[in-house]
Design an enzyme around this catalytic site. Sequence first.
Site, PDB file in Angstrom:
ATOM      1  CG  ASP A  10      -1.983  -1.096   1.173  1.00 31.65           C
ATOM      2  OD1 ASP A  10      -1.998  -1.880   0.216  1.00 31.65           O
ATOM      3  OD2 ASP A  10      -2.784  -1.162   2.129  1.00 31.65           O
ATOM      4  CE  LYS A 108      -3.875  -4.300   1.353  1.00 34.61           C
ATOM      5  NZ  LYS A 108      -4.511  -3.293   2.209  1.00 34.61           N
ATOM      6  CB  CYS A 153      -2.056  -2.787   5.348  1.00 33.68           C
ATOM      7  SG  CYS A 153      -3.730  -2.075   5.304  1.00 33.68           S
TER       8      CYS A 153
END
Length: 199
Positions: A10, A108, A153
Amino acid sequence: MAQKALIVIDVQNDFCPGGALAVENGDEIVPLVNHLIASHDHVVLTQDWHPAGHSSFASRHEGKAPFETIEVSYGPQTLWPDHCVQGSTGSEFHPELEWTRAEMVIRKGFRPEIDSYSAFFENDHATPTGLSGYLKERGIAEVVLAGLATDFCVGFSALDAVTCGFKTSVVMQACRAIDLDGSLAAMTDKMRAAGVHLL
């Protein structure tokens, strides 16, 4: 021979300074992440990819503010500012991230009613992203993680990687944390206890 993959979590505009859910100094990791990308034969990236009005957005819940927690069908859910909306500038990778060497990008958080911190499972801990199967089919037995944010994450991805049977390490210098109410220390302890190697 079993191989190793780098998983970059991310590194997107909305998680960097100026973004909707900025991780403090999140952009500082980009040069080191680029070095890691250059030094690994196999690279996978994750990309938070929410539809507008996602259930994890505080704006979806009347009277609720970002960073409050609610109970949902799969347990407690932190509410976030709207971020990484599909196709937005905020959802794009950081402009200096050398992401083109990635062999795979896992998106995601695209299911409207369930959040997804981990690269391996949605937050119900039951719905797989398909990454584990992909890596195993490629003969990869070890994963190295870097990215944003350490305590969400990255951390949940590392825990799930261990659960899926991968030798797992996290390059802590190539991560930054949100650190919400002590979440960094808590996640660091969880990763150590699970057998994640913190580099």
